[in-house]
Design a protein around this motif. Structure first.
Motif, short mmCIF file in Angstrom:
data_model
loop_
_atom_site.label_atom_id
_atom_site.label_comp_id
_atom_site.label_asym_id
_atom_site.label_seq_id
_atom_site.Cartn_x
_atom_site.Cartn_y
_atom_site.Cartn_z
N ARG A 122 -52.43 50.70 -37.84
CA ARG A 122 -52.81 49.39 -37.28
C ARG A 122 -54.27 49.38 -36.83
NH1 ARG A 122 -49.77 46.24 -32.27
NH2 ARG A 122 -51.23 44.46 -32.20
N ALA A 123 -54.69 50.49 -36.19
CA ALA A 123 -56.08 50.56 -35.73
C ALA A 123 -57.05 50.50 -36.91
CB ALA A 123 -56.29 51.85 -34.93
N THR A 124 -56.68 51.20 -37.99
CA THR A 124 -57.55 51.19 -39.17
C THR A 124 -57.66 49.79 -39.77
OG1 THR A 124 -56.95 53.49 -39.67
CG2 THR A 124 -57.91 52.18 -41.46
N LEU A 125 -56.52 49.10 -39.86
CA LEU A 125 -56.52 47.74 -40.40
C LEU A 125 -57.34 46.79 -39.53
CD1 LEU A 125 -52.80 47.40 -41.59
CD2 LEU A 125 -54.85 47.61 -43.01
N GLU A 126 -57.25 46.97 -38.21
CA GLU A 126 -58.03 46.12 -37.30
C GLU A 126 -59.52 46.33 -37.51
OE1 GLU A 126 -56.67 47.04 -33.42
OE2 GLU A 126 -54.95 45.68 -33.51
N LYS A 127 -59.91 47.61 -37.69
CA LYS A 127 -61.33 47.89 -37.93
C LYS A 127 -61.80 47.25 -39.24
CE LYS A 127 -61.48 52.24 -35.36
NZ LYS A 127 -61.68 53.71 -35.44
N LEU A 128 -60.95 47.36 -40.26
CA LEU A 128 -61.31 46.74 -41.54
C LEU A 128 -61.43 45.22 -41.40
CD1 LEU A 128 -59.04 48.76 -44.00
CD2 LEU A 128 -61.52 48.87 -43.82
N ALA A 129 -60.50 44.62 -40.67
CA ALA A 129 -60.52 43.16 -40.49
C ALA A 129 -61.76 42.72 -39.74
CB ALA A 129 -59.26 42.71 -39.75
N PHE A 130 -62.12 43.45 -38.67
CA PHE A 130 -63.32 43.10 -37.90
C PHE A 130 -64.59 43.26 -38.74
CE2 PHE A 130 -60.76 43.85 -33.94
CZ PHE A 130 -60.88 42.55 -33.46
N ALA A 131 -64.61 44.32 -39.57
CA ALA A 131 -65.78 44.52 -40.42
C ALA A 131 -65.93 43.38 -41.43
CB ALA A 131 -65.66 45.86 -41.15
N ALA A 132 -64.79 42.97 -42.02
CA ALA A 132 -64.83 41.86 -42.98
C ALA A 132 -65.25 40.57 -42.30
CB ALA A 132 -63.46 41.70 -43.64
N LEU A 133 -64.75 40.34 -41.08
CA LEU A 133 -65.09 39.13 -40.34
C LEU A 133 -66.58 39.08 -40.02
CD1 LEU A 133 -64.08 36.56 -38.96
CD2 LEU A 133 -63.64 37.92 -36.91
N ASN A 134 -67.13 40.21 -39.60
CA ASN A 134 -68.56 40.26 -39.29
C ASN A 134 -69.42 39.98 -40.52
OD1 ASN A 134 -68.20 40.83 -36.58
ND2 ASN A 134 -68.13 43.06 -36.91
N GLU A 135 -68.96 40.52 -41.66
CA GLU A 135 -69.73 40.28 -42.89
C GLU A 135 -69.66 38.81 -43.29
OE1 GLU A 135 -69.87 41.78 -47.51
OE2 GLU A 135 -69.38 43.18 -45.90
N GLN A 136 -68.50 38.18 -43.10
CA GLN A 136 -68.37 36.76 -43.41
C GLN A 136 -69.28 35.92 -42.51
OE1 GLN A 136 -64.23 35.78 -43.12
NE2 GLN A 136 -63.66 36.90 -44.99
N LYS A 137 -69.34 36.28 -41.23
CA LYS A 137 -70.22 35.56 -40.31
C LYS A 137 -71.68 35.68 -40.75
CE LYS A 137 -67.37 35.85 -36.13
NZ LYS A 137 -67.28 36.40 -34.75
#
Length: 327
Positions: free
Chosen positions: A25-40
């Motif tokens: 779960r922690a790994t997936l959260e990190k991936l999601a945050f990284a993708a979100l930052n790149e989208q921003k």
């Protein structure tokens, strides 16, 4: 683009021995945050590009609308210019309100040695032309400054009505000058409606309320009434021309027939005085070669707002068309 799968694999390989419950779960959260930052970041960049293009087009529009403008330095002796350009109509750039305001500014400026009406107009409203013509005479009498008209492409109908108040009229030999007449145009569809079997149902209060309705027949009395109005306005136009041109006018049966002529013909007929351009008048007639444009011009924002407002107004008119109106 960031390879999130590789990041996750490296993370797992590095921390494999120290895995704790919930590491997935922690790994997936990190991936999601990284993708979100790149989208921003991507959205910010796209927004910046769009704003840059918008700024470029606004600047380009401003440059196009303001190209060819003459000097605006009023500190020294100069020749004042006011444009009579395009259709003469209320609410337009060549309305009486706009032109009269520009004329007053030019006459009130002590640096302006003369006022030039720079004409490129096919005509328009006789009412607006009459207001401008009267104001030119009033300002000339008050400020004792000469007024010259310079015709470039055309000076016809209401445009000539306006500038005939000038002390002298200069034209190019190929300019179009004249059209001293009045018209009222429209269409009649009654014959076509009869062929198609269409009935016009127009309800009015007042026998002549539907006068000039293109879908109703026009009586001889109505036609005669309209002609009387046109003749009266025509006589007003003729009187203004005779007042402005005086003994210089070489009247013929065609002078007030609505015909128009070249600039050279206009000079020969006394409708204009001589050939000459704006630069010639400023340099050799006024003796003040610096030219200052006093014409009131709407800026880019005002023009866009006016067009946007017109679009909204058109929609409102369509929405109200079905409502009975009292005029």
């Amino acid at each position: 683009p960031t390879d999130y799968t590789q990041m996750a694999t490296e993370k797992v390989a590095t921390d494999g021995a120290a895995r704790t419950p919930g590491w997935e779960r922690a790994t997936l959260e990190k991936l999601a945050f990284a993708a979100l930052n790149e989208q921003k970041s991507s959205r910010r960049w796209k927004t910046f590009i769009r704003l840059a293009w918008l700024a470029f087009f606004v600047f380009l529009l401003w440059a196009v609308m303001n190209r060819g403008s003459v000097s605006t330095d009023k500190s020294t002796a100069h020749t004042a210019v006011v444009d009579i350009k395009g259709e003469i109509a209320a609410g337009g750039e060549t309305s009486a309100d706009a032109v009269v305001a520009a004329l007053r500014s030019a006459f009130e400026d002590d640096g302006a040695k003369a006022v030039v009406l720079l004409c490129n107009s096919p005509g328009g409203s006789p009412v607006q032309a009459g207001i401008m013509n009267d104001e030119i005479y009033r300002l000339k009498a008050k400020y004792k400054k000469p007024v010259y008209a310079v015709v470039e492409e055309s000076c016809a109908s209401a445009a000539y009505y306006t500038v005939v108040a000038a002390d002298k009229i200069f034209v190019d030999k190929a300019s179009i000058v004249g059209s001293i007449g009045v018209l009222m145009d429209g269409f009649g569809f009654t014959g076509l409606m009869d062929k198609l079997g269409i009935e016009r149902r127009l309800l009015v209060a007042g026998a002549n309320k539907g006068f000039l309705d293109p879908f109703s027949p026009q009586s001889d009395a109505q036609r005669a009434y309209a002609q009387t109005m046109l003749d009266q306005i025509h006589q007003q136009f003729i009187a203004v021309v005779k007042k402005g041109r005086g003994t210089r006018l070489k009247e013929t049966p065609e002078t007030f027939s609505g015909l128009f002529w070249t600039g050279q013909q206009a000079v020969d007929m006394g409708l204009a005085d001589q050939l000459g351009s704006l630069d010639y008048v400023a340099r050799d007639v006024v003796k003040a070669k610096d030219i200052v444009d006093y014409t009131e011009r709407a800026n880019v924002a005002e023009r866009l707002a006016r067009r946007f407002g017109a679009s909204i107004g058109e929609g409102a008119v369509r929405a109200l068309e079905a409502i009975p109106q009292v005029h």
